[in-house]
Design an enzyme around this catalytic site. Structure first.
Site, PDB file in Angstrom:
ATOM      1  N   TYR A 159      70.785  51.544  99.674  1.00 34.03           N
ATOM      2  CA  TYR A 159      71.127  52.912 100.077  1.00 34.03           C
ATOM      3  C   TYR A 159      71.564  53.724  98.860  1.00 34.03           C
ATOM      4  CZ  TYR A 159      73.990  56.602 102.290  1.00 34.03           C
ATOM      5  OH  TYR A 159      74.552  57.793 102.670  1.00 34.03           O
TER       6      TYR A 159
ATOM      7  N   SER B 138      75.195  61.419  98.376  1.00 38.28           N
ATOM      8  CA  SER B 138      76.341  60.559  98.657  1.00 38.28           C
ATOM      9  C   SER B 138      77.001  60.143  97.361  1.00 38.28           C
ATOM     10  CB  SER B 138      75.894  59.310  99.412  1.00 38.28           C
ATOM     11  OG  SER B 138      76.966  58.384  99.500  1.00 38.28           O
TER      12      SER B 138
END
Lengths: 432, 248
Positions: free
Chosen positions: B154, B141
């Site tokens: 995250y 990501s």
């Protein structure tokens, strides 16, 4: 949320479940009235449910199976025609009936029982649907076909999504040897010329006419007649993604009689437009898909579409009167579409097509003036035993609806009590 | 005809995995689909077979279960045969605020997004025939490129994954194993449904097409859509005195 006509923008509780199991739990859970919606290409309010729930099916777009020998498939209702064609065309299959955009879902095509340029020959989309999977808000799942739950099948095809959640659609395909069509484009002088050419084109499966709806007097109904049939050669190349991007929202002052007239003149005089040639299915069936969100061209107030069908023998004079009314008002649209419809019975109680002539006209929303014009056109349709297409409609009166669709009470009786739409509340009103 | 390409997909019901697998299915690949929910995997499998997949078998597994990794990896490899391609596409966005207070939630976020992924990769590479080609495609990501206040749990797991893959790629350079780190920006998928969606959101289909191109062109890292490379290059290079004032 809005519909394709962009006339309203109202709040909805929207969910987009990725799999049928979570879609089913949404349907079965209590709450405000619910409606399933695909890609939102219907123009008026059949895909809207203001202040209620909308279950958008676009993520439910999987094949369940595809039988390439028999040309049959079953897919989740959110599968778009765009995606379907990408898979089946290279393997030599096509839809037996396709609407004028591939950006609709199979569920939407069933719920509106859409038609295509081959209506005389093939009937509606629903005529090729063999089975449907329907989930009712009680949690009951039903398989519908002409033999099994036949009445509910007839209420669901063309049933505007009101009988429950269409989970999957099973349909027949037609074989093609080429992704191209042999086409022929002829000039039309006037309305009588349209009917003459249409009559002479009986051996062409696909026919449609674009009409300059600003032409008056002896030019009334002039335009282009397009006819086509599948070619035998040319390869099975699938369509490409649109090259033209997002259409701009045009300011209202650009949408006047002068610009419309200029556009219609340009369209009519397209170079290399006339005569025979071969064309890929994409520009032939889906010319407007090349410009994504072309609906924005009508500006921030949105637009209306009038699509009606008037049965023979009144059709010819009725079409003339409607075009006269439109031309006299000078509110006309970029393009008008005129086509004959055949006598194949439609499978749905609320299916729109009937034998006759169908006319589609776009009008930028100029408020009361536009609605009065739409009412005048509706009166003409009603007086001649015709009806309006719910998928396009935003204004028809309850009386107009009930006259055009005398079977509506059957659909109301089969309607899932948890389901509703702005359209249905508008046209059935207290009577429902 | 050569044998079909064998693709192992971990997290096969994710939106990006489905979109990617559809593109590979058109080329006649053979799949082993791994995920939590058998009904959903079956739906994905039916779709891939219709799109041209040679086969699409399913196995259910809790991919975040660290203790099970080694045994299950061996099971997947024997079921499918040595994969030619592995796509690791599962992950959880988690809730930053909740994870800051609930350490189990924080640990879960890190295990799902980093620890388990690292272990799956090690287990799948262990004792692999050295001559067998492999594309190892891992969804990271852009959130891993710089720690940010709004989602650094995250983000740090994805950042650690980035370092892990970088080191692995260096180790296997010159071998038939190719490592691709995919760094999507905002993707319009069920994982991000709780977030308000704006014009920067890409469809899973766009991301999948970028991944196919990256794999075919043997890219090491791919930002998708491409403009995230520009955005993240700027964000990575912001000096601290500027960065600390940003609300991102």
């Amino acid at each position: 949320m809005s519909s394709w006509g962009r006339l309203t923008r109202l709040p909805h509780e929207v969910t987009r479940p990725p799999f049928l199991d979570d879609a089913s739990s949404v349907i079965a859970s209590p709450g405000k009235p619910i409606l399933c919606r695909g890609l939102g290409r219907s123009y008026g309010d059949v895909c809207l449910n203001a202040d209620g729930r909308l279950l958008v099916t676009d993520r439910l777009d999987r094949f369940q199976w595809l039988d390439l020998q028999a040309g049959r498939l079953r897919a989740e209702a959110g599968m778009s025609i765009d995606r379907l064609l990408r898979v089946i065309v290279p393997r030599g299959w096509f839809l037996p009936v396709t609407p004028g955009t591939k950006l609709v879902t199979l569920g939407g095509a069933v719920a509106n029982d859409v038609h295509g340029k081959n209506h005389e020959l093939a009937g509606t989309f629903g005529a090729h649907v063999e089975r449907l999977g329907l989930l009712r808000s009680t949690g009951e799942t039903l398989t519908l076909s002409r033999d099994q739950n036949a009445e509910l099948f007839a209420a669901t095809v063309g049933g505007l999504g009101l009988t429950g959640f269409i989970q999957w659609v099973e349909l027949k395909l037609v074989p093609i040897r080429s992704a191209r069509l042999d086409t022929d484009t002829l000039p039309i002088k006037d309305v009588d010329d349209f009917f003459r050419i249409a009559e002479a084109s009986r051996d062409w499966p696909f026919t449609v006419a674009w009409v300059d709806c600003l032409a008056k007097g002896s030019d009334l109904g002039r335009g282009l007649f397009m006819r086509g049939r599948w070619a035998e050669t040319g390869g099975l190349a699938v369509h490409r993604s649109p090259r033209l991007g997002f259409a701009p929202e045009l300011p209202g002052f650009l949408l006047n009689a002068v610009t419309m007239r200029a556009f219609n003149a340009l369209y009519r005089n397209r170079p290399h437009g006339l005569g025979t040639r071969t064309q890929h299915y994409d520009p032939f069936f889906y010319p407007l898909d090349a410009l994504s969100s072309w609906n924005r061209l009508y500006g921030r107030h949105g637009f209306y579409q009038h699509q009606s069908v008037v049965p023979f023998p009144a059709a010819r004079d009725s079409v003339k009167r409607m075009l006269e009314t439109t031309a006299a008002q000078g509110q006309g649209s970029f393009l008008a579409v005129l086509k004959l419809m055949g006598d194949t019975p439609s499978p749905g109680v609320l299916s729109f097509p009937m034998e006759g002539a169908t006319l589609a006209l776009d009008f930028p929303n100029k408020g009361e003036r536009t609605r009065r014009l739409l009412d005048t056109l509706s009166d003409e349709v009603l007086a001649n035993g015709g009806r309006l297409y719910p998928a396009k409609d935003a204004v028809m009166s309850p009386a107009m609806f009930r006259a055009g669709y005398p079977g509506w009470r059957t659909v109301e009786a089969w309607r899932d009590p948890a389901f509703g739409s702005d359209f249905w509340r508008r046209v059935t009103g207290d009577a429902a | 005809m050569s044998a079909p390409c064998r693709i192992l997909v971990l997290g096969a019901s994710s939106a990006m995995a489905q979109a990617y697998a559809r593109l590979r299915a058109a080329g006649g690949a053979s799949f082993l689909l791994v995920g939590l929910n058998a009904t959903r995997l079956a739906a994905v499998s039916g779709d891939l077979r219709a799109c041209g997949a040679h086969a699409a078998e399913i196995i259910t597994a809790d991919l975040a279960d660290l203790a099970g990794v080694e045994g299950r990896a061996a099971e997947f490899r024997s079921r499918l045969g040595e994969p030619d391609e592995v796509l690791i596409a599962y992950g959880e966005l988690g809730d930053q605020a909740e994870s800051e207070r609930d350490l189990d939630a924080a640990r879960h976020a890190i295990d799902v997004n980093f620890t388990s992924v690292a272990l799956w990769i090690l287990a799948l590479l262990k004792d692999r025939p050295p001559q067998a080609p492999l594309n190892l495609v891992v969804i990271g990501s852009v959130a891993g490129d710089r720690g940010r206040a709004s989602n650094f749990i995250y983000g740090s797991a994805k950042g650690a994954l980035d370092r892990f893959l970088e080191g692995l790629a260096q180790k296997v350079a010159g071998t038939p194993v190719h490592v691709v780190t995919v760094k999507p920006g905002f993707v319009d998928s069920p994982m991000t449904d709780a977030v308000a969606k704006g014009p920067l959101f890409a469809s899973p289909e766009m991301v999948a097409a970028d991944i196919v191109r990256a794999v075919d062109k043997r890219r090491r890292v791919v930002y998708t859509p491409w403009f995230w490379w520009v955005i993240m290059t700027i964000i990575r290079h912001l000096p601290w005195f500027v960065f600390k004032r940003l609300r991102i």
